[in-house]
Design an enzyme around this catalytic site. Structure first.
Site, PDB file in Angstrom:
ATOM      1  N   SER A  24       0.818  -1.222   0.000  1.00  0.00           N
ATOM      2  CA  SER A  24       0.000   0.000   0.000  1.00  0.00           C
ATOM      3  C   SER A  24       0.845   1.263   0.000  1.00  0.00           C
ATOM      4  CB  SER A  24      -0.929   0.024   1.212  1.00  0.00           C
ATOM      5  OG  SER A  24      -1.857  -1.009   1.106  1.00  0.00           O
TER       6      SER A  24
ATOM      7  N   GLU B  90     -10.584   6.348   2.254  1.00  0.00           N
ATOM      8  CA  GLU B  90     -10.099   4.975   2.150  1.00  0.00           C
ATOM      9  C   GLU B  90     -10.957   3.993   2.950  1.00  0.00           C
ATOM     10  OE1 GLU B  90      -6.096   2.278   2.861  1.00  0.00           O
ATOM     11  OE2 GLU B  90      -6.605   3.801   4.347  1.00  0.00           O
TER      12      GLU B  90
ATOM     13  N   HIS C 182      -6.110 -10.159   4.573  1.00  0.00           N
ATOM     14  CA  HIS C 182      -4.881 -10.667   5.216  1.00  0.00           C
ATOM     15  C   HIS C 182      -5.227 -11.733   6.266  1.00  0.00           C
ATOM     16  CE1 HIS C 182      -1.774  -8.321   3.352  1.00  0.00           C
ATOM     17  NE2 HIS C 182      -2.327  -7.172   3.666  1.00  0.00           N
TER      18      HIS C 182
HETATM   19 ZN   LIG Z   1      -2.216  -5.233   2.738  1.00  0.00          ZN
END
Ligand SMILES: [Zn+2]
Ligand SMILES: *[C@@H]1O[C@H](CO)[C@@H](O)[C@H](O)[C@H]1NC(C)=O
Ligand SMILES: *[C@@H]1O[C@H](CO)[C@@H](O)[C@H](O)[C@H]1NC(C)=O
Ligand SMILES: *[C@@H]1O[C@H](CO)[C@@H](O)[C@H](O)[C@H]1NC(C)=O
Length: 526
Positions: free
Chosen positions: A133, A356, A365
């Site tokens: 990111s 975001e 994840h």
């Molecule tokens: Zn990530």
């Protein structure tokens, strides 16, 4: 010869020569298709006329579609962290099934699906095939590619190179800084910490994304006097110091380790330099109608007409996942977006806002597809809010992702199968497999040590929000990002320039052109 004709002839041959039922030949018909041949109880599908009308309506709409060639007064960049294309598709179906109660689910629609222009972006970073990111934020915010783990710096800076971070010659500026230079108001809104990699791309220059406080810099054996931490950059340096609205988590990076957190007294600040950056921000901004809030209840009492600067830090670390927000007095992404736009839109010169949906990535994840889909739906609600509050004529809205993930959408489940479960088909080992799964992950290997076969998922509670499908490749930490292209959905002025396949670093150049900001080509110059 057409494939239909080929199949027909093969069918005749097989009937005549083999004298049998063609469906019994696994080489001729994939075993998973046979179930459909034998399935006598189809639910009531849409009829042929439905799909013709659907397509004709779509065509009529496309024929009316006009690119908007005018200056974008406002820009909203919506970033779904880790929102791969399979994530978008799965969330659409999941929403159709769980939220909208549609007959099947596949016929559903996300708000981002309604944007008139779409394309894809190539996300690789300067030194890696698969992005993180940080380097991707440099691309979609600053318009140039950097190295993995670094933010807002050129590829002269390698991860951890503290001294090189300090050299302004290595800094690249973001669309947010370009907007400020043209007198626009600016804001950042996220469900992660406000110093996390994606939002940091709007204001920071960092050789390592985890240098969120001075303590983090020391941990990496850097000198915080040389390579300033990200929280300090946000509060004290341009363009961070000028940002009107900052909403998200990450409070611990702003307060000293000697102070307990205001909301969770068992947790402490992280800073070693004794500085309370929240207090510094308040004393700097109070006289210019600034306000600090630390809970959802406080956020909802903010009067946008009376507030020109707003700092909201709602959690020591990230803002809670959507299902825990209310209990933890954390706002939703949609609520934060609404307050931000109300404050920013007072500026007659317009605004740039970065929003975001940061926890789609964290859910992936953790190998939790259901949570990733819910977080995507939350992100989509914020997009709808932003779209409803602005006009297409003067506001460019770009929705995209920073990188993909390795979640797959697999098999031949029947129409309407709950997407978080599995089809009735079995794999060669006689065991079922989940429709949504991961190529790798950190927590559950799919081998069952007692049977020495894959774990039998029919015995699992797949309705559990945190359900983890077993994975074939065990990773040391967690499921990894993926390297495939991500989608861009755009509407408003010059949104049509975001169709096709582009480098991720192209995106801010289009924003700069449309809004007449930055140093590249600008619509207003023509
Ligand atoms: Zn990530
Ligand atoms: C901070 O928390 C600790 C427990 O972690 C407690 O002993 C201490 O009294 C607290 N300090 C203040 C100022 O509340
Ligand atoms: C901020 O300003 C207001 C009004 O001017 C004042 O009442 C308040 O005490 C100030 N707060 C801080 C923390 O300085
Ligand atoms: C998998 O589990 C289901 C439910 O317990 C059971 O019916 C099925 O026989 C199992 N499959 C195998 C191959 O063991």
């Amino acid at each position: 010869m057409s494939s239909t004709a080929t199949v027909f002839i093969l069918c005749i041959i097989s009937q005549v020569v083999l004298g049998g039922n063609i469906y019994s030949d696994d080489h001729y018909m994939h075993p998973n298709f046979k179930r459909h041949v034998q399935n006598k109880q189809d639910p009531p599908f849409e009829d042929a006329e439905f799909w013709r009308k659907n397509a004709q309506d779509d065509l009529a709409k496309e024929l009316l579609k006009q690119p908007i060639e005018a200056q974008a007064k406002n820009v909203i960049l919506f970033l779904g962290d880790g929102m791969s294309i399979p994530t978008v598709t799965a969330a659409r179906i999941f929403k159709g099934q769980k939220v909208d109660g549609l007959p099947f689910g596949e016929e559903g629609q996300l708000h981002m699906d309604t944007f008139p222009f779409s394309g894809t972006s190539k996300t690789f970073c300067m030194d890696t095939q698969v992005a993180d990111s940080a380097c991707s934020a440099t691309a979609y915010l600053c318009g140039t590619k950097g190295r993995i783990g670094t933010i807002g710096v050129t590829s002269n800076v390698m991860i951890f190179q503290c001294a090189k971070q300090a050299d302004p010659a290595n800094h690249v500026s973001s669309v947010l800084a370009w907007a400020q230079a043209q007198g626009k108001s600016t804001g950042i809104v996220t469900t992660t910490g406000v110093t996390h990699a994606s939002p940091a791309g709007t204001y920071a220059h960092a050789a390592f994304r985890s240098w969120e406080s001075d303590a983090d810099v020391r941990l990496g054996l850097g000198d915080p006097k040389v390579c300033e931490d990200i929280a300090t950059q946000l509060i004290k340096r341009e363009p961070g110091i000028n940002i009107n609205v900052i909403l998200g988590g990450g409070r611990r990076h702003f307060t000293p380790f000697t102070q307990n957190d205001t909301e969770y007294p068992d947790e402490k600040g992280h800073r070693l330099d004794g500085v309370n950056l929240i207090d510094e921000w308040i004393s700097m901004k109070n006289s210019s109608r600034g306000r600090y809030v630390s809970g959802r209840d406080q956020l909802l009492t903010v009067d946008p007409a009376e507030t020109d600067y707003l700092l909201g830090l709602f959690a020591p670390s990230h803002v809670s996942y959507y299902d825990q927000q209310l209990a933890n007095n954390d706002p939703t992404l949609e609520e934060m977006t609404e307050v931000a736009i109300k404050i920013l839109s007072k500026n007659p010169n317009g605004f740039f806002l970065f929003v975001e949906g940061g926890r789609i990535d964290h859910s992936h994840h953790n190998n939790a597809p259901q949570k990733a889909m819910w977080e995507t739906i939350e992100f989509d609600k914020a997009i709808k809010k932003g779209d409803d509050m602005t006009e297409d004529d003067d506001t460019l809205i770009v929705t995209t992702a920073d990188h993909s993930h390795v979640m797959y959408f697999a098999g031949y489940p029947d129409r309407g199968t709950p997407i978080w479960k599995h089809s009735s088909d079995l794999a060669l080992d006689g065991l079922p497999y989940s429709t949504l799964g991961y190529a790798n992950g950190g927590n559950r290997n799919w081998l069952d040590e007692t049977t020495n076969k894959r774990h039998n998922i029919s015995q699992d509670n797949m309705d559990d929000l945190n359900y983890n499908p077993p994975v074939p490749v065990p990773m040391i930490d967690s499921e990894s990002h993926g390297g495939d292209d991500v989608a861009i959905f755009a509407k408003g002025p010059f949104a049509h320039l975001l169709t096709g396949v582009h480098q991720q670093s192209y995106i801010p150049h289009v924003i700069g052109y449309a809004a007449c900001i930055g140093t590249g080509a600008k619509f207003c110059d023509e």
